[in-house]
Design a protein around this motif. Structure first.
Motif, PDB file in Angstrom:
ATOM      1  N   SER A  20      73.545  29.224  36.188  1.00 55.76           N
ATOM      2  CA  SER A  20      73.135  28.871  34.960  1.00 55.76           C
ATOM      3  C   SER A  20      71.444  29.062  35.117  1.00 55.76           C
ATOM      4  CB  SER A  20      73.747  27.649  34.312  1.00 55.76           C
ATOM      5  OG  SER A  20      74.455  27.572  33.513  1.00 55.76           O
ATOM      6  N   CYS A  21      70.942  29.591  33.805  1.00 61.00           N
ATOM      7  CA  CYS A  21      69.768  29.691  33.980  1.00 61.00           C
ATOM      8  C   CYS A  21      68.376  29.180  32.668  1.00 61.00           C
ATOM      9  CB  CYS A  21      69.019  31.158  34.094  1.00 61.00           C
ATOM     10  SG  CYS A  21      66.929  32.087  33.706  1.00 61.00           S
ATOM     11  N   THR A  22      68.071  28.370  32.678  1.00 61.19           N
ATOM     12  CA  THR A  22      67.682  27.161  31.906  1.00 61.19           C
ATOM     13  C   THR A  22      66.110  28.036  32.507  1.00 61.19           C
ATOM     14  OG1 THR A  22      67.054  25.431  33.251  1.00 61.19           O
ATOM     15  CG2 THR A  22      69.524  25.848  32.628  1.00 61.19           C
ATOM     16  N   THR A  23      66.028  28.314  30.665  1.00 60.25           N
ATOM     17  CA  THR A  23      64.372  27.990  30.112  1.00 60.25           C
ATOM     18  C   THR A  23      64.003  27.611  29.486  1.00 60.25           C
ATOM     19  OG1 THR A  23      65.097  29.896  28.372  1.00 60.25           O
ATOM     20  CG2 THR A  23      64.928  31.120  30.630  1.00 60.25           C
ATOM     21  N   SER A  24      62.354  27.035  29.878  1.00 60.14           N
ATOM     22  CA  SER A  24      61.519  26.138  29.454  1.00 60.14           C
ATOM     23  C   SER A  24      60.476  26.852  28.972  1.00 60.14           C
ATOM     24  CB  SER A  24      61.917  24.893  29.786  1.00 60.14           C
ATOM     25  OG  SER A  24      60.664  25.062  31.162  1.00 60.14           O
ATOM     26  N   GLY A  25      59.297  26.257  28.793  1.00 57.04           N
ATOM     27  CA  GLY A  25      58.246  26.293  28.230  1.00 57.04           C
ATOM     28  C   GLY A  25      58.029  26.637  27.075  1.00 57.04           C
ATOM     29  N   ASN A  76      68.746  27.493  25.240  1.00 60.90           N
ATOM     30  CA  ASN A  76      68.422  28.322  26.234  1.00 60.90           C
ATOM     31  C   ASN A  76      68.418  28.173  27.613  1.00 60.90           C
ATOM     32  OD1 ASN A  76      65.676  28.654  24.423  1.00 60.90           O
ATOM     33  ND2 ASN A  76      65.167  26.258  24.774  1.00 60.90           N
ATOM     34  N   THR A  77      69.386  29.255  27.395  1.00 64.39           N
ATOM     35  CA  THR A  77      70.547  28.726  29.014  1.00 64.39           C
ATOM     36  C   THR A  77      70.960  31.072  28.975  1.00 64.39           C
ATOM     37  OG1 THR A  77      70.881  26.262  29.359  1.00 64.39           O
ATOM     38  CG2 THR A  77      72.243  27.810  30.350  1.00 64.39           C
ATOM     39  N   VAL A  78      70.897  31.164  30.110  1.00 62.68           N
ATOM     40  CA  VAL A  78      71.717  32.111  30.149  1.00 62.68           C
ATOM     41  C   VAL A  78      72.799  31.936  31.747  1.00 62.68           C
ATOM     42  CG1 VAL A  78      71.261  35.011  30.847  1.00 62.68           C
ATOM     43  CG2 VAL A  78      69.758  33.748  29.560  1.00 62.68           C
ATOM     44  N   TYR A  79      74.194  32.699  31.492  1.00 58.92           N
ATOM     45  CA  TYR A  79      75.222  32.053  32.661  1.00 58.92           C
ATOM     46  C   TYR A  79      75.414  33.861  33.040  1.00 58.92           C
ATOM     47  CZ  TYR A  79      75.559  27.867  29.515  1.00 58.92           C
ATOM     48  OH  TYR A  79      74.704  27.416  28.695  1.00 58.92           O
TER      49      TYR A  79
END
Length: 118
Positions: A20-25, A76-79
């Protein structure tokens, strides 16, 4: 924008893992997201990428048919679903973000280690 990759671990050949890749900001506008990997002694290579609207996914030949990239913009997540893993898939996996209309992967998360035992 900040990216964080997680979900790596140790798995036997033939097994599966889901990264999983979460993005923030600053997450708007949504970015294209790519998964890269770097094995010991080798150059970093792109594994898969997905467009901001999830309409375009691309895969490296080495993983096509085994890996699937997907995204949930609401989270906001890429798998990266990785199936039929092989020892040669062992690497540190990174996710990266590419701004709209840019050719550069400008934002990088820390890596997560995937180890596939034979």
């Amino acid at each position: 924008v900040q990216l964080q990759a997680f979900g790596g671990g140790l798995v036997q050949a033939g097994g599966s893992l889901k990264l999983s890749c979460t993005t923030s900001g600053r997450t708007e506008p949504p970015y294209d997201i790519g998964w890269f990997r770097q094995a010991p002694g080798k150059e970093r290579e792109i594994v898969a990428s997905i467009g901001w609207n999830a309409g375009a996914a691309n895969y490296a030949d080495a993983v096509a048919g085994r890996f699937t990239i997907s995204r949930d913009n609401a989270k906001n997540t890429v798998y990266l679903q990785m199936n039929s893993l092989k020892p040669e898939d062992t690497a540190v996996y990174y996710c990266a973000g590419r701004p709209p209309l840019s050719s550069s992967w400008a934002y990088w998360g820390q890596g997560t280690l995937v180890t596939v035992s034979s």
